[in-house]
Write a protein that holds these residues in place. Structure first.
Motif, mmCIF file in Angstrom:
data_model
loop_
_atom_site.group_PDB
_atom_site.id
_atom_site.type_symbol
_atom_site.label_atom_id
_atom_site.label_comp_id
_atom_site.label_asym_id
_atom_site.label_seq_id
_atom_site.Cartn_x
_atom_site.Cartn_y
_atom_site.Cartn_z
ATOM 1 N N ARG A 119 0.861 -1.185 0.000
ATOM 2 C CA ARG A 119 0.000 0.000 0.000
ATOM 3 C C ARG A 119 0.893 1.229 0.000
ATOM 4 O O ARG A 119 1.186 1.801 1.021
ATOM 5 C CB ARG A 119 -0.909 -0.016 1.228
ATOM 6 N N SER A 120 1.360 1.552 -1.179
ATOM 7 C CA SER A 120 2.251 2.716 -1.292
ATOM 8 C C SER A 120 1.413 3.977 -1.423
ATOM 9 O O SER A 120 0.195 3.929 -1.346
ATOM 10 C CB SER A 120 3.134 2.562 -2.525
ATOM 11 N N GLU A 121 2.097 5.083 -1.639
ATOM 12 C CA GLU A 121 1.375 6.350 -1.679
ATOM 13 C C GLU A 121 0.833 6.663 -3.060
ATOM 14 O O GLU A 121 0.192 7.665 -3.258
ATOM 15 C CB GLU A 121 2.304 7.470 -1.212
ATOM 16 N N GLU A 122 1.099 5.818 -4.005
ATOM 17 C CA GLU A 122 0.697 6.125 -5.379
ATOM 18 C C GLU A 122 -0.751 5.732 -5.602
ATOM 19 O O GLU A 122 -1.067 4.864 -6.397
ATOM 20 C CB GLU A 122 1.609 5.365 -6.360
ATOM 21 N N ASP A 123 -1.640 6.361 -4.856
ATOM 22 C CA ASP A 123 -3.050 5.992 -4.933
ATOM 23 C C ASP A 123 -3.719 6.542 -6.177
ATOM 24 O O ASP A 123 -4.806 6.141 -6.515
ATOM 25 C CB ASP A 123 -3.779 6.507 -3.703
ATOM 26 N N GLN A 124 -3.086 7.496 -6.831
ATOM 27 C CA GLN A 124 -3.709 8.075 -8.018
ATOM 28 C C GLN A 124 -4.069 7.012 -9.033
ATOM 29 O O GLN A 124 -5.021 7.157 -9.779
ATOM 30 C CB GLN A 124 -2.748 9.064 -8.685
ATOM 31 N N ASP A 179 -14.452 3.761 -1.663
ATOM 32 C CA ASP A 179 -13.719 5.018 -1.539
ATOM 33 C C ASP A 179 -13.354 5.497 -2.936
ATOM 34 O O ASP A 179 -12.680 4.786 -3.673
ATOM 35 C CB ASP A 179 -12.450 4.774 -0.696
ATOM 36 N N GLU A 180 -13.775 6.691 -3.291
ATOM 37 C CA GLU A 180 -13.578 7.172 -4.661
ATOM 38 C C GLU A 180 -12.110 7.259 -5.055
ATOM 39 O O GLU A 180 -11.761 7.040 -6.208
ATOM 40 C CB GLU A 180 -14.205 8.565 -4.814
ATOM 41 N N ARG A 181 -11.234 7.550 -4.083
ATOM 42 C CA ARG A 181 -9.833 7.760 -4.450
ATOM 43 C C ARG A 181 -9.047 6.469 -4.548
ATOM 44 O O ARG A 181 -7.998 6.434 -5.160
ATOM 45 C CB ARG A 181 -9.183 8.720 -3.463
ATOM 46 N N LYS A 184 -11.292 1.268 -2.672
ATOM 47 C CA LYS A 184 -11.361 0.292 -1.583
ATOM 48 C C LYS A 184 -12.820 0.015 -1.218
ATOM 49 O O LYS A 184 -13.621 0.931 -1.072
ATOM 50 C CB LYS A 184 -10.606 0.841 -0.368
ATOM 51 N N ARG B 266 1.708 12.026 -6.443
ATOM 52 C CA ARG B 266 3.037 11.458 -6.229
ATOM 53 C C ARG B 266 4.126 12.458 -6.575
ATOM 54 O O ARG B 266 5.097 12.627 -5.882
ATOM 55 C CB ARG B 266 3.136 10.256 -7.143
ATOM 56 N N ASN B 269 4.596 15.153 -4.000
ATOM 57 C CA ASN B 269 5.155 14.574 -2.785
ATOM 58 C C ASN B 269 6.682 14.530 -2.843
ATOM 59 O O ASN B 269 7.374 14.931 -1.933
ATOM 60 C CB ASN B 269 4.592 13.177 -2.609
ATOM 61 N N PHE B 335 0.223 9.554 3.193
ATOM 62 C CA PHE B 335 -1.159 9.101 3.128
ATOM 63 C C PHE B 335 -1.471 8.242 4.341
ATOM 64 O O PHE B 335 -0.735 7.338 4.688
ATOM 65 C CB PHE B 335 -1.401 8.312 1.835
ATOM 66 N N MET B 341 -11.881 3.860 6.449
ATOM 67 C CA MET B 341 -12.650 4.136 5.234
ATOM 68 C C MET B 341 -11.962 5.112 4.296
ATOM 69 O O MET B 341 -12.215 5.110 3.116
ATOM 70 C CB MET B 341 -14.007 4.754 5.608
ATOM 71 N N ARG B 343 -8.398 7.333 2.905
ATOM 72 C CA ARG B 343 -6.965 7.513 2.907
ATOM 73 C C ARG B 343 -6.710 8.993 2.683
ATOM 74 O O ARG B 343 -7.024 9.538 1.646
ATOM 75 C CB ARG B 343 -6.333 6.700 1.767
ATOM 76 N N LEU B 385 -0.179 3.313 8.406
ATOM 77 C CA LEU B 385 -0.108 1.964 7.868
ATOM 78 C C LEU B 385 1.318 1.622 7.551
ATOM 79 O O LEU B 385 2.015 2.383 6.925
ATOM 80 C CB LEU B 385 -0.872 1.893 6.543
#
Lengths: 210, 386
Positions: A119-124, A179-181, A184, B266, B269, B335, B341, B343, B385
């Motif tokens: 679960r990295s930060e690259e959620d885009q 979750d829209e982003r 999930k 990203r 960041n 993040f 629910m 992030r 996390l």
């Protein structure tokens, strides 16, 4: 259908009566149900007694349990109230705007969660994809089921309430929210603010979808 | 659909009917009780009931003291008729969806008014009475869908207010005087032109719902975390890039909307790490060592400015690092999972750009117990996390 004339739907009770007839069998004629929902012209005198609002979020008010075959309910949206993005638990969902205005935004199902150990930060990369949106006017009907995608419904007005009529067949007591982003998915129970015009006494009605 | 003149006629008729009803009721009761005045709701003012209802003069001075709610929404009223003041026991007045450009001062003659609905009219900043605070029982005020450009000073004086709706106006600023509304539970400011909100919002301790969606907010003040009763925070459709880290303190938050904000990507960041770091001074490094090694000192050992400087140290948010920083830190966006629910991208301050959970700058041994000082770090550990 037989060659008899299509029924006249003048009141909410007329609509409910016809729905009982339609859902008597096992097959659901989506077009016909759509027609019935469209023919009923919103009259606040019919539904005022189910219209109970909450200050913090929209409410779900059960009108009829349809002999277990369907649930008919009234949703009351205060100014700016929104639902989460949710599915419809394999059920048909018809939605009719009775007062105010509502916006519906549809999304694609997100990719499966399978290999998401990192679960990295690259959620885009996992932003949910919008596939369409529409503004509803009073008496408009819209239909959705899981094969068509997911949706979020919101009251776009910051100064006016909205009221909508929802028909689900079969009825369901929980569904998934997204979750829209990140796409999930979580499970969410679905509860009623009131039933048949009477406020339900629940400790904490944490329902997130319509 | 009534205009003001038609409404006047209706109101006068209504008051006259109500008065007649009360007269009959009290006559009946007096017959039963042999002259004793009974019945609920009082019989109007003083000796008015003795006068005949037919004379025009008496109509002007009788009051309806029974009616509690007046529903006048969805009409074509341009102004309020003075007859409104005859309903002296009015608790709730609904004037929404009319064409009102102003609300006359005589509205203040309704001392029992608790709820006033004025949404969807044409009210501008000068359209409301200045002495609104004289309505001491006012708890709910809805001014959504009008033409207000600020949260008017007289609104901030109605100190008993619980529910204030100002959505869909043209509001560009919230006055700091808003902190006087200590009973406020719902503040609706959605659909306005706000770019910032004042720190004073953090003093509205009873606030359960704060609606700021559809504005132009670039940031949120850190004091938002003081709103411990907050259940609903609507921030969608703004210009937010990230949120203050202390927002994770809001444990009661059941609803948080963030969509349609340019939340951090990203690219931004990794840029942040380079741009934000300023090399620590000798003063900073010395202070860090003092704090890290817990070297004892008192206010007698050091000049006052140094004592003050030492007490301004902040903990590095990395839970595995026990380092502190003073003025030299890195703005880092991480993040964070919130309530299972959401992030959220939160602005963190790390003691240096090398500090990470795998290689903390000042390694904390696992055997060191969590003291009271370590509480914020422990809380972040629960929330972060991996």
């Amino acid at each position: 259908m037989e060659t008899s004339a299509l029924p006249q739907i003048n009141t909410l009770d007329d609509l409910i009566g016809e729905l009982y007839k339609v859902f008597d069998g096992d097959e659901v004629n989506v077009d016909y149900v759509n027609y019935l929902m469209s023919s009923y012209k919103s009259n606040p005198l019919d539904w005022k007694k189910f219209a109970k609002f909450d200050r913090y979020r929209y409410t779900r008010n059960l009108i009829d349990e349809g002999n277990g075959k369907f649930n008919l309910m009234l949703l009351c949206w205060g100014a700016s109230h929104t639902s989460t993005i949710h599915d419809h638990a394999d059920a048909h969902c018809f939605m009719k705007l009775l007062a105010g205005s509502l916006q519906e935004v549809r999304f694609e199902w997100p990719a499966e969660e399978g290999n998401r150990t990192d679960r990295s930060e690259e959620d885009q990369d996992r932003l949910m994809v919008e596939i369409g949106r529409g503004e509803m006017k009073v008496n408009d009907v819209c239909y959705i089921n899981d094969s068509l995608g997911l949706h979020r419904v919101e009251n776009p007005s910051h100064s006016e309430n909205a009221v909508s009529l929802h028909l689900y067949c079969p009825p369901f007591s929980s569904c998934s929210i997204f979750d829209e982003r990140t796409g999930k998915r979580s499970k969410c129970p679905v509860t009623f603010w009131s039933k048949f015009g009477e406020r339900v006494d629940l400790k904490k009605p944490k329902s997130c979808c319509d | 659909m009534l205009d003001t003149d038609s409404l006047v006629v209706h109101l006068r008729n209504s008051i006259r009917e109500q008065h007649l009803q009360q007269k009959c009721e009290s006559l009946r009761t007096s017959r039963r009780k042999g002259g004793d005045r009974g019945g609920e709701g009082g019989g109007g003012r003083g000796g008015r009931d003795e006068e005949g209802p037919e004379s025009e003069d008496s109509t002007d001075s009788i009051h309806d003291t029974v009616t509690k709610k007046l529903l006048l929404q969805h009409n074509m009223l341009l102004s309020l008729p003075f007859e409104i003041t005859r309903f002296s026991s009015l608790v709730s007045l609904d004037l929404s969806n009319n064409n009102l450009t102003h609300v006359n001062d005589f509205l203040l003659q309704l001392p029992d008014l608790q709820a006033l609905y004025l949404q969807n009219n044409n009210l501008a900043d000068d359209g409301l009475p200045k002495e609104l605070h004289t309505l001491t029982k006012l708890r709910e005020l809805n001014l959504s869908g009008n033409k207000l450009t600020r949260v008017l000073p007289q609104l901030c004086e109605v100190v008993g207010l619980r529910y204030l709706y100002l959505g869909g106006n043209e509001i560009t600023e919230i006055l700091p005087e808003i902190k006087a509304l200590q009973s406020l539970q719902v503040l609706h400011l959605g659909g306005n032109l706000l770019e910032t909100v004042p720190d004073e919002l953090g003093e509205l301790h009873q606030l359960a719902a704060l609606i700021l969606c559809d504005n132009r907010l670039r940031s949120l003040p850190r004091v938002i975390s003081n709103l411990t009763r907050l259940r609903s925070l609507l921030l969608h459709k703004n210009n937010l890039c990230c949120l203050p880290v202390c927002i994770v303190k809001l444990r009661g938050l059941a609803e948080l909307s963030l969509r349609d904000n340019p939340l951090v990507t990203r690219f931004v960041n990794s840029c942040a790490r380079e741009i934000m770091y300023n090399t620590p001074s000798l003063l900073e490094l010395a202070a860090r060592v003092i704090k890290l090694k817990k070297l004892p000192y008192t206010s007698e050992d050091l000049p006052r400015n140094l004592v003050h400087y030492l007490s301004s140290g902040q903990r590095c948010v990395n839970p595995k690092c026990k380092g502190m920083y003073f003025t030299s830190c890195v703005e880092h966006i991480k993040f964070v999972d919130f309530c299972g629910m959401y992030r959220l991208p939160l602005m963190h301050y790390l003691c240096s750009s090398r500090c990470s959970s795998k290689t903390p700058d000042y390694y904390r041994a696992l055997s060191e117990s969590d003291s009271e000082e370590d509480e914020p770090a422990a809380r972040m550990k629960r929330v972060l996390l991996g």
